[in-house]
Motif scaffolding. Sequence first.
Motif, PDB file in Angstrom:
ATOM      1  N   LEU B 156      36.559  40.106  49.791  1.00  0.00           N
ATOM      2  CA  LEU B 156      36.959  41.011  49.115  1.00  0.00           C
ATOM      3  C   LEU B 156      36.920  40.420  47.440  1.00  0.00           C
ATOM      4  O   LEU B 156      36.670  41.078  46.578  1.00  0.00           O
ATOM      5  CB  LEU B 156      38.497  41.411  49.284  1.00  0.00           C
ATOM      6  CG  LEU B 156      38.642  42.242  50.617  1.00  0.00           C
ATOM      7  CD1 LEU B 156      40.339  42.752  50.926  1.00  0.00           C
ATOM      8  CD2 LEU B 156      37.752  43.400  50.808  1.00  0.00           C
ATOM      9  N   PHE B 157      37.089  39.210  47.284  1.00  0.00           N
ATOM     10  CA  PHE B 157      36.967  38.474  45.870  1.00  0.00           C
ATOM     11  C   PHE B 157      35.590  38.698  45.623  1.00  0.00           C
ATOM     12  O   PHE B 157      35.287  39.099  44.442  1.00  0.00           O
ATOM     13  CB  PHE B 157      37.343  37.085  46.309  1.00  0.00           C
ATOM     14  CG  PHE B 157      39.035  36.942  46.020  1.00  0.00           C
ATOM     15  CD1 PHE B 157      39.969  37.630  46.248  1.00  0.00           C
ATOM     16  CD2 PHE B 157      39.469  35.720  45.425  1.00  0.00           C
ATOM     17  CE1 PHE B 157      41.238  37.413  46.024  1.00  0.00           C
ATOM     18  CE2 PHE B 157      40.533  35.350  44.974  1.00  0.00           C
ATOM     19  CZ  PHE B 157      41.494  36.083  45.306  1.00  0.00           C
ATOM     20  N   ALA B 158      34.653  38.438  46.474  1.00  0.00           N
ATOM     21  CA  ALA B 158      33.189  38.591  46.003  1.00  0.00           C
ATOM     22  C   ALA B 158      33.180  39.869  45.593  1.00  0.00           C
ATOM     23  O   ALA B 158      32.134  40.164  44.391  1.00  0.00           O
ATOM     24  CB  ALA B 158      32.570  37.996  47.125  1.00  0.00           C
ATOM     25  N   GLU B 159      33.588  40.844  46.552  1.00  0.00           N
ATOM     26  CA  GLU B 159      33.130  42.219  46.187  1.00  0.00           C
ATOM     27  C   GLU B 159      33.776  42.787  44.797  1.00  0.00           C
ATOM     28  O   GLU B 159      33.083  43.720  43.938  1.00  0.00           O
ATOM     29  CB  GLU B 159      33.801  43.277  47.175  1.00  0.00           C
ATOM     30  CG  GLU B 159      33.024  43.435  48.513  1.00  0.00           C
ATOM     31  CD  GLU B 159      33.774  44.104  49.480  1.00  0.00           C
ATOM     32  OE1 GLU B 159      33.445  44.000  50.581  1.00  0.00           O
ATOM     33  OE2 GLU B 159      34.737  44.834  49.323  1.00  0.00           O
ATOM     34  N   ALA B 160      34.758  42.171  44.546  1.00  0.00           N
ATOM     35  CA  ALA B 160      35.317  42.538  43.111  1.00  0.00           C
ATOM     36  C   ALA B 160      34.934  41.687  41.788  1.00  0.00           C
ATOM     37  O   ALA B 160      35.338  41.647  40.803  1.00  0.00           O
ATOM     38  CB  ALA B 160      37.083  42.379  43.126  1.00  0.00           C
ATOM     39  N   GLY B 161      34.236  40.622  42.219  1.00  0.00           N
ATOM     40  CA  GLY B 161      33.490  39.873  41.212  1.00  0.00           C
ATOM     41  C   GLY B 161      34.574  38.616  40.803  1.00  0.00           C
ATOM     42  O   GLY B 161      34.641  38.076  39.624  1.00  0.00           O
ATOM     43  N   VAL B 162      35.573  38.173  41.634  1.00  0.00           N
ATOM     44  CA  VAL B 162      36.317  37.147  41.202  1.00  0.00           C
ATOM     45  C   VAL B 162      35.844  36.012  41.806  1.00  0.00           C
ATOM     46  O   VAL B 162      35.682  35.962  42.984  1.00  0.00           O
ATOM     47  CB  VAL B 162      37.679  37.784  42.085  1.00  0.00           C
ATOM     48  CG1 VAL B 162      38.868  36.427  41.713  1.00  0.00           C
ATOM     49  CG2 VAL B 162      38.406  39.114  41.764  1.00  0.00           C
ATOM     50  N   GLY B 264      41.753  42.988  56.693  1.00  0.00           N
ATOM     51  CA  GLY B 264      40.733  42.742  55.774  1.00  0.00           C
ATOM     52  C   GLY B 264      41.260  44.043  54.641  1.00  0.00           C
ATOM     53  O   GLY B 264      40.320  44.197  53.778  1.00  0.00           O
ATOM     54  N   LEU B 265      42.169  44.205  54.714  1.00  0.00           N
ATOM     55  CA  LEU B 265      42.709  45.402  53.858  1.00  0.00           C
ATOM     56  C   LEU B 265      43.726  44.927  52.668  1.00  0.00           C
ATOM     57  O   LEU B 265      44.328  45.487  52.000  1.00  0.00           O
ATOM     58  CB  LEU B 265      43.535  46.648  54.555  1.00  0.00           C
ATOM     59  CG  LEU B 265      42.430  47.287  55.322  1.00  0.00           C
ATOM     60  CD1 LEU B 265      43.184  48.434  56.030  1.00  0.00           C
ATOM     61  CD2 LEU B 265      41.211  47.635  54.607  1.00  0.00           C
ATOM     62  N   ALA B 266      43.835  43.697  52.370  1.00  0.00           N
ATOM     63  CA  ALA B 266      44.360  42.841  51.564  1.00  0.00           C
ATOM     64  C   ALA B 266      43.779  41.835  50.935  1.00  0.00           C
ATOM     65  O   ALA B 266      43.464  40.891  51.778  1.00  0.00           O
ATOM     66  CB  ALA B 266      46.028  42.628  51.931  1.00  0.00           C
ATOM     67  N   ALA B 267      43.611  41.414  49.666  1.00  0.00           N
ATOM     68  CA  ALA B 267      42.757  40.317  49.085  1.00  0.00           C
ATOM     69  C   ALA B 267      43.492  39.185  49.091  1.00  0.00           C
ATOM     70  O   ALA B 267      43.046  38.246  49.132  1.00  0.00           O
ATOM     71  CB  ALA B 267      42.204  40.984  47.809  1.00  0.00           C
ATOM     72  N   MET B 268      44.977  39.293  49.091  1.00  0.00           N
ATOM     73  CA  MET B 268      45.967  38.149  48.861  1.00  0.00           C
ATOM     74  C   MET B 268      47.111  38.418  49.840  1.00  0.00           C
ATOM     75  O   MET B 268      47.410  39.508  49.970  1.00  0.00           O
ATOM     76  CB  MET B 268      46.100  37.705  47.646  1.00  0.00           C
ATOM     77  CG  MET B 268      45.002  37.441  46.750  1.00  0.00           C
ATOM     78  SD  MET B 268      45.508  36.842  45.077  1.00  0.00           S
ATOM     79  CE  MET B 268      45.512  38.633  44.174  1.00  0.00           C
TER      80      MET B 268
END
Lengths: 310, 424
Positions: B156-162, B264-268
Amino acid sequence: MTPSDHSGGGTGSLRLWDRLSVTTKQIVWAWLFLAVPILFFGVVRFYPTLQAFWLSLTDWDLLNEANFIGLDNYRKMLADPLFWQVFRNTFAYLLIGTPISIAISFVIAYYLDRVRFLHGAIRALYFLPFLTTAAAMAWVWRLFYQPPPIGIINGFIGMLGFEAQPFLRSTEQALPAIMVTAIWAGLGFQIIIFLAGLRAIPTTYYEAARVDGLGEFTILHRITLPLLKPTTVFLVVFSSIGFLRIFDQVYNMTSNDPGGPLNSTKPLVLMIYQTAFSSYQMGYAAAQTVVLFTILLVITMIQLWILRSR
Amino acid sequence: MTRIALTGRARLRLAAALACATALGPTLASADVEIEYWQYVFDARVKAMDTLIDAFEAENPGITVKQVTFPYADYQTRVVAAHAAGKGPDVVQLFYGWIDNFVDGGILQPLPGDAFPASAIEAEFFPIVGAMKRNEQYYALPTAVRTMALFYNKKLFAEAGVAEPPKTLDELVEVAKKTARHDNGGNLVQAGIALDIARQDHHWWRTILTAQYGGAPYSDDGTTVTYDSEAGLKALDYYLALQTQHKVGKEGFMDEGQAAFRAGLAAMVVDGTFRLASYGTIGSFEWGVAELPAAADGTRANYASYFANGIGASASGEELEAAKKFLAYISSPAAMELWQKEVGELPARKDVAMTEANLADPVFGPFIRALDYSQTTRFVDEAAQRQIAIDMVNRALLQGQSPADSVAEAAKAEQALLDRHFAK
């Protein structure tokens, strides 16, 4: 084999037994058989009940000796806002749950009684929830009530274009949400009993009424309902006790925060459980139990009196 | 089947003989002693303990250790009830927060000074073990300790560009905003951070955020609630804003915070070492661990907790000797290494934990570095104190009570609880 065959030891006892009349002998035998369940109930049910009355007057905490503290536990209870909230919740389950569940199950039974096509299958479907473990059902309903994206009910509401509802995460909706599942779970049993009651009414009454030209509503009102009274009394008492003792659904549907957000769904039984087995205030929990016992007793008495046959 | 007819007298004699045998049993059969070890059901812990027991029994012939487990929800009740019935375990595991109840209730006996000298404990274990000391005596020792960290979903980090996990509390909000997603109706469908006050978030607020905003949750002696302060309120404001203002997480989303992260529905999610074994089975995405974000001024804080093992009050004679040996074994460096590998919890001995390899480990490193600045909050009734924090958050979220009023009400309720406890 007659009973006297066993007492072959002394002739004195034999003569005493022979002197008894047949009726007396039957009574003696009846008591002999009854003694087992009575003993069992005495030891397993009544003794602990009396013990609970005594405990409610002590400060027993499981770890230390119980000290007699008089009515302190009851005073504490009356001053405890949580107790009153739980009291209100318990009566909400009772006063809303019982009439609704009785009304729904009667209507279903009344019409199911007339259905011939797939009668057995439909009846089995209604009865199925009654056979399922309450805890398992509670978890299924808990999933249904989830917020988006996994809650089925909220998914449906969303499809219709309405705003998602918090259900179990709301102080207003949580109790009704749990009540729905409790009513649904008990419905099958009540329908079966109503069906049996309906079948027990002699058809000749209906035939006579129809010959006299009475309408369906009058028949329902004048014949069916009055003759169903014993069944209704039984179900009202049974269902009331069930709602007063509600626990499984509440505990399992809100186990993250037992008793719902801000105790909005907590019934008396759950409070007793937490007081006893989470805080170890056994004396205080016993006092709450005594109150629950009294409520159950009074309500059952009132119902039997109101619905008594005149 | 053969039947042996016994006369009344013979039956009596047999019963008496049996009674004698039972009473003398331990002395007669001096070679064999069985002790009971109790802990709660948690797969990884039970398996690790089985391995330790096997190794211990091989080293100590004649001692058998029987592991007895109960579901966590019932565990404390079972221990207390068994003690009330006079059938307590010889070695028993307990949460550090239960120590007051267990010591006051006479469930534990102090660790014998010959086998467990206080000076050695204080030199070798992390200082947080001091919470097991009452009246100058230690009552229990942990195998492992737990701290908290920020778990993050790399996918999810990668998807959001974090690129990397947030280092400060403000960065956490930014990252959460980038990773949270809502549907057209405004419903949260992917959380930036999973929030669950009933699990670990009440520790995050109470012990960690309150300290990072310059306060302390309780007085040093643990008798006074002090989070009804500017720091406690700021901490609560920060926590609540995640769901009310930034809408990056929601209490009850996916039923439980850890379930949201697993799915997989929470980034942190803020969680503890004890979750490593469970998250280790996630196959659908890669996750990482970072130290909990620091405050704007760089202040870090963490909450360390542990389960410790103590000796049951009823153990005496040979059983006590066996219990001492067993407790020493499960508190040994070797046991700690095994526990870390199998359960994922950190060694409670400083030299076993603070190794080069551990500090550099991408998963254990953030947790172990946190041991340097961790606090262990003293609870008198963990369940009740947690409930007070849950209610505090719910009043603000569901009933519109102002955070300041809600903190004040919580502090009042908790102070009453502490007063009742310390008045005993």
